[in-house]
Scaffold this active site. Structure first.
Site, PDB file in Angstrom:
ATOM      1  N   THR A  12      14.114  -4.793  -4.767  1.00 44.92           N
ATOM      2  CA  THR A  12      15.203  -4.968  -3.810  1.00 44.92           C
ATOM      3  C   THR A  12      15.957  -6.268  -4.029  1.00 44.92           C
ATOM      4  O   THR A  12      17.169  -6.344  -3.805  1.00 44.92           O
ATOM      5  CB  THR A  12      14.656  -4.925  -2.371  1.00 44.92           C
ATOM      6  OG1 THR A  12      14.043  -3.654  -2.150  1.00 44.92           O
ATOM      7  CG2 THR A  12      15.747  -5.139  -1.338  1.00 44.92           C
ATOM      8  N   TYR A  26      20.105   1.461  -0.212  1.00 46.64           N
ATOM      9  CA  TYR A  26      20.650   0.770  -1.381  1.00 46.64           C
ATOM     10  C   TYR A  26      19.926   1.281  -2.617  1.00 46.64           C
ATOM     11  O   TYR A  26      18.950   2.026  -2.525  1.00 46.64           O
ATOM     12  CB  TYR A  26      20.459  -0.745  -1.254  1.00 46.64           C
ATOM     13  CG  TYR A  26      19.019  -1.136  -1.017  1.00 46.64           C
ATOM     14  CD1 TYR A  26      18.140  -1.324  -2.074  1.00 46.64           C
ATOM     15  CD2 TYR A  26      18.523  -1.266   0.277  1.00 46.64           C
ATOM     16  CE1 TYR A  26      16.807  -1.640  -1.860  1.00 46.64           C
ATOM     17  CE2 TYR A  26      17.191  -1.579   0.508  1.00 46.64           C
ATOM     18  CZ  TYR A  26      16.343  -1.766  -0.562  1.00 46.64           C
ATOM     19  OH  TYR A  26      15.030  -2.068  -0.348  1.00 46.64           O
ATOM     20  N   SER A  59       9.518  -1.185  -7.610  1.00 54.44           N
ATOM     21  CA  SER A  59       8.116  -1.496  -7.905  1.00 54.44           C
ATOM     22  C   SER A  59       7.156  -0.335  -7.679  1.00 54.44           C
ATOM     23  O   SER A  59       6.073  -0.309  -8.262  1.00 54.44           O
ATOM     24  CB  SER A  59       7.659  -2.722  -7.110  1.00 54.44           C
ATOM     25  OG  SER A  59       7.636  -2.473  -5.727  1.00 54.44           O
ATOM     26  N   THR A  92       9.063  -5.393  -3.364  1.00 54.75           N
ATOM     27  CA  THR A  92       8.028  -5.714  -2.378  1.00 54.75           C
ATOM     28  C   THR A  92       6.999  -4.603  -2.190  1.00 54.75           C
ATOM     29  O   THR A  92       5.904  -4.859  -1.700  1.00 54.75           O
ATOM     30  CB  THR A  92       8.660  -6.042  -1.010  1.00 54.75           C
ATOM     31  OG1 THR A  92       9.453  -4.935  -0.579  1.00 54.75           O
ATOM     32  CG2 THR A  92       9.511  -7.301  -1.094  1.00 54.75           C
ATOM     33  N   ASP A  93       7.330  -3.371  -2.590  1.00 54.92           N
ATOM     34  CA  ASP A  93       6.421  -2.253  -2.314  1.00 54.92           C
ATOM     35  C   ASP A  93       5.050  -2.427  -2.955  1.00 54.92           C
ATOM     36  O   ASP A  93       4.029  -2.090  -2.356  1.00 54.92           O
ATOM     37  CB  ASP A  93       7.045  -0.928  -2.766  1.00 54.92           C
ATOM     38  CG  ASP A  93       8.035  -0.384  -1.753  1.00 54.92           C
ATOM     39  OD1 ASP A  93       8.238  -1.041  -0.711  1.00 54.92           O
ATOM     40  OD2 ASP A  93       8.606   0.695  -1.996  1.00 54.92           O
ATOM     41  N   LYS A 165       1.913  -6.156   2.363  1.00 57.29           N
ATOM     42  CA  LYS A 165       3.169  -5.845   3.041  1.00 57.29           C
ATOM     43  C   LYS A 165       2.822  -5.143   4.348  1.00 57.29           C
ATOM     44  O   LYS A 165       2.329  -4.022   4.347  1.00 57.29           O
ATOM     45  CB  LYS A 165       4.053  -4.965   2.151  1.00 57.29           C
ATOM     46  CG  LYS A 165       5.448  -4.708   2.724  1.00 57.29           C
ATOM     47  CD  LYS A 165       6.301  -3.921   1.740  1.00 57.29           C
ATOM     48  CE  LYS A 165       7.705  -3.707   2.292  1.00 57.29           C
ATOM     49  NZ  LYS A 165       8.576  -2.991   1.317  1.00 57.29           N
ATOM     50  N   GLU A 288     -21.691   2.405   7.907  1.00 58.94           N
ATOM     51  CA  GLU A 288     -21.372   3.805   8.206  1.00 58.94           C
ATOM     52  C   GLU A 288     -22.066   4.771   7.249  1.00 58.94           C
ATOM     53  O   GLU A 288     -22.397   5.888   7.611  1.00 58.94           O
ATOM     54  CB  GLU A 288     -19.855   4.012   8.150  1.00 58.94           C
ATOM     55  CG  GLU A 288     -19.102   3.346   9.284  1.00 58.94           C
ATOM     56  CD  GLU A 288     -19.395   3.979  10.626  1.00 58.94           C
ATOM     57  OE1 GLU A 288     -19.838   5.135  10.652  1.00 58.94           O
ATOM     58  OE2 GLU A 288     -19.195   3.300  11.654  1.00 58.94           O
TER      59      GLU A 288
END
Length: 331
Positions: A12, A26, A59, A92-93, A165, A288
């Site tokens: 981005t 975008y 990304s 950023t992903d 993120k 667990e």
């Protein structure tokens, strides 16, 4: 002044929208590195800047091939005496994955800083220019040595290991449950903590010893109610070496799934790592599920996507679940 190389990969921060009011719609990875640097001429006051276009992708489209290629390029750069720091502009992903991977495989004490933006370069009040300025300020700081790979977003300095993120629509998008390493004010870093986990120079993994353009196959299966075993079976059939179970709560797995997953582990050697879909906390071993009995691995506080990368690197060293478990405690 120190010498900083800006390695551009797209995302981005290199995106462009149809108008200045397009902050969420975008096209990513359109603006080349020279234009990114030209848009923030103030970085030249901080350091001697060189730009390299390593990739030009959104990304989420990065694969092992691009990740390994980028790691090799960054490794070559930090080995040069003339390079004091590296800034990587990145989508950023999956920025947290790339940062964590570099943190594990590049041996250096020099600052490596990943930076991105939540708004494209064409948007009103784009966050990319100030983020880039701050990232260069951090990478050119002698105080930033020996901190491991860092992510700089919104003037917060995060450790690659901890950052994720957490928000997908705001500029304060990145968070760490253990807190930021520090913050940046007008180009000056202020430090508050450091990571005790192994990274960079202390890591047993080294990009120089990893051959080829693919890592051992590790995939993630997301946990929920009413699950089916089909995804585990399909991945095993496809030759995947390990599955990260992004379980509910404490990495839980439904009791009706356990027999089939254990069968894949015992008969086909499919490694099982229990992580959690919960954003904070960590997975306790033998809580667990009886991991010792099953031969499974607990991901500790690593989220599923970071557990996937550590597991892939671990499999380049060993298939022993106990040894791999120790890696999850230490990294």
């Amino acid at each position: 002044k120190n010498n900083v190389v800006i390695v551009a990969t797209g995302g981005t921060i290199a995106g462009a929208g149809a108008s200045s009011t397009n902050s969420a719609t975008y096209s990513a990875a359109k603006v080349p590195v020279d234009a990114l640097i030209k848009a923030v001429p103030q970085v030249n006051d901080l350091a001697n800047i060189t730009g390299i276009q390593a990739l030009q992708v959104a990304s989420e489209s990065i694969t092992d091939k691009e990740l390994l290629s980028l790691a090799r390029q960054v490794n070559d750069l930090v080995k040069k005496p003339s390079v004091n720091g590296v800034v990587i502009t990145h989508g950023t992903d999956t920025m947290e994955e790339t940062a964590f991977f570099l943190n594990l495989v590049v041996h250096t004490d020099k600052p490596i800083v990943l930076v991105g933006s939540m708004r494209p370069s064409t948007a009103l009040s784009a966050d990319g220019p100030l983020n880039l300025y701050s990232a260069v300020a951090l990478a050119s700081s002698n105080e930033a040595k020996n901190k491991g790979v860092m992510v700089l977003m919104n003037d917060s300095i995060f450790a690659a290991r901890d950052v994720t993120k957490g928000i997908n629509i705001h500029t304060h998008a990145f968070v760490s449950q253990w807190g930021a390493l520090g913050t940046l004010v007008e180009g000056k870093p202020y430090w508050f903590r450091s990571s005790v986990k192994k990274h960079t120079n202390n890591s047993e993994f080294n990009i120089e010893k990893i051959q080829g353009d693919a890592l051992p196959g590790v995939q993630i299966v997301y946990g929920s109610d009413n699950m089916m075993p089909d995804a585990y079976q399909a991945f095993a059939k496809a030759g995947v070496k390990a599955i990260i179970h992004a379980g509910t709560g404490n990495g839980s797995m439904a009791n009706y799934l356990v027999p089939e997953v254990r069968k894949l582990h015992d008969e086909q050697g499919l490694q099982i790592v229990r992580s959690s879909r919960v954003a904070q906390g960590f997975v306790l071993r033998n809580a667990e599920q009886p991991d010792d009995k099953y031969g499974w691995i607990a991901a500790h506080d690593l989220n599923p996507q970071k557990a996937r990368l550590l597991m892939a690197l671990a499999l380049t060293k060993t298939n022993d679940a106990k040894e791999i478990q120790n890696m999850f405690w230490n990294y």
